[in-house]
Design a protein around this motif. Structure first.
Motif, PDB file in Angstrom:
ATOM      1  N   LYS A   9       0.338  -5.416  45.453  1.00  0.00           N
ATOM      2  CA  LYS A   9      -0.788  -6.313  45.189  1.00  0.00           C
ATOM      3  C   LYS A   9      -1.013  -7.184  46.423  1.00  0.00           C
ATOM      4  O   LYS A   9      -0.164  -7.278  47.305  1.00  0.00           O
ATOM      5  N   GLU A  10      -2.158  -7.813  46.458  1.00  0.00           N
ATOM      6  CA  GLU A  10      -2.566  -8.577  47.637  1.00  0.00           C
ATOM      7  C   GLU A  10      -1.550  -9.648  48.041  1.00  0.00           C
ATOM      8  O   GLU A  10      -1.320  -9.882  49.223  1.00  0.00           O
ATOM      9  N   SER A  11      -0.918 -10.267  47.094  1.00  0.00           N
ATOM     10  CA  SER A  11       0.042 -11.319  47.404  1.00  0.00           C
ATOM     11  C   SER A  11       1.311 -10.797  48.077  1.00  0.00           C
ATOM     12  O   SER A  11       2.136 -11.577  48.546  1.00  0.00           O
ATOM     13  N   ASP A  12       1.467  -9.468  48.189  1.00  0.00           N
ATOM     14  CA  ASP A  12       2.644  -8.862  48.823  1.00  0.00           C
ATOM     15  C   ASP A  12       2.515  -8.705  50.332  1.00  0.00           C
ATOM     16  O   ASP A  12       3.507  -8.433  51.011  1.00  0.00           O
ATOM     17  N   THR A  14       2.217 -10.484  53.026  1.00  0.00           N
ATOM     18  CA  THR A  14       3.079 -11.250  53.930  1.00  0.00           C
ATOM     19  C   THR A  14       4.499 -10.687  53.924  1.00  0.00           C
ATOM     20  O   THR A  14       5.111 -10.497  54.983  1.00  0.00           O
ATOM     21  N   GLU A  38      -0.357  -9.728  58.902  1.00  0.00           N
ATOM     22  CA  GLU A  38      -0.624  -9.601  57.477  1.00  0.00           C
ATOM     23  C   GLU A  38      -1.964  -8.890  57.256  1.00  0.00           C
ATOM     24  O   GLU A  38      -2.096  -8.042  56.372  1.00  0.00           O
ATOM     25  N   ALA A  42      -2.646  -5.432  55.260  1.00  0.00           N
ATOM     26  CA  ALA A  42      -3.646  -5.330  54.189  1.00  0.00           C
ATOM     27  C   ALA A  42      -4.563  -4.132  54.428  1.00  0.00           C
ATOM     28  O   ALA A  42      -4.893  -3.389  53.485  1.00  0.00           O
ATOM     29  N   GLU A  59      10.937  -5.116  43.798  1.00  0.00           N
ATOM     30  CA  GLU A  59      11.024  -6.561  43.645  1.00  0.00           C
ATOM     31  C   GLU A  59      12.361  -6.904  42.981  1.00  0.00           C
ATOM     32  O   GLU A  59      12.766  -6.253  42.020  1.00  0.00           O
ATOM     33  N   CYS A  63      11.161 -11.523  44.408  1.00  0.00           N
ATOM     34  CA  CYS A  63      10.873 -11.328  45.834  1.00  0.00           C
ATOM     35  C   CYS A  63      10.719  -9.848  46.158  1.00  0.00           C
ATOM     36  O   CYS A  63      11.467  -9.014  45.635  1.00  0.00           O
TER      37      CYS A  63
END
Length: 164
Positions: A9-12, A14, A38, A42, A59, A63
């Motif tokens: 997902k997008e929040s991953d 970084t 980053e 993406a 995960e 994390c």
């Protein structure tokens, strides 16, 4: 170790860049020589997902500790049922079974996408990666000598293949 595997997902992004950049700066496992941003990560994720190929993350304790994905093997139409599989783990999570769990999930997702052949490229020497691939049924099919130059040395690359 309690690990879950899920779709990226997008929040991953970084965490993906952090994991990958460790290998860029300290190893010959990847032939890239400059850190990946980053935004670039993406872009790579969106390219893979646009072709309906899987990109998974592992995960643990909330994390991201690894990721694996499939990409086109080659651009020509006749190669459309073959993919290259790639896996990277956070350096602190190698040797703990995370790679096996993540790669098994990736292979299942590749199989579900009706692919026929999975190819893994390995910068050599790399006994942990060879062991992972062979435990999962991959067979060595090629060895290219001195095709990469990084960290002041020539690096061989081997290819392992799994037919589904």
């Amino acid at each position: 170790m309690d690990v879950s595997v899920r779709t990226v997902k997008e929040s991953d992004f970084t965490a993906l860049a952090r994991i990958y950049n460790h290998y860029v700066s300290t190893t010959v496992i990847t032939f890239e020589t400059e850190p990946v941003t980053e935004a670039e990560m993406a872009h790579r994720v969106s390219e893979a997902l646009a072709t309906s190929l899987p990109w998974l993350v592992a995960e643990a304790a909330g994390c991201v500790v690894g990721y694996a994905y499939a990409s086109k093997w080659k651009g020509r139409c006749a190669y459309r049922f073959s993919v290259e599989a790639t896996i990277y783990l956070d350096a602190s999570h190698t040797g703990k079974g995370v790679g096996s769990q993540l790669y098994k999930a990736l292979i299942a997702a590749i199989r579900a996408a009706s692919m026929h052949a999975v190819i893994g490229g390995i910068a050599l020497p790399n006994e942990p990666s060879i062991g992972l691939h062979e435990r999962l049924g991959f067979k060595k099919v090629a060895h290219f000598e001195q095709v990469g130059y990084k960290q002041d040395r020539w690096v061989d690359v081997g290819y392992w293949q799994l037919l589904l």
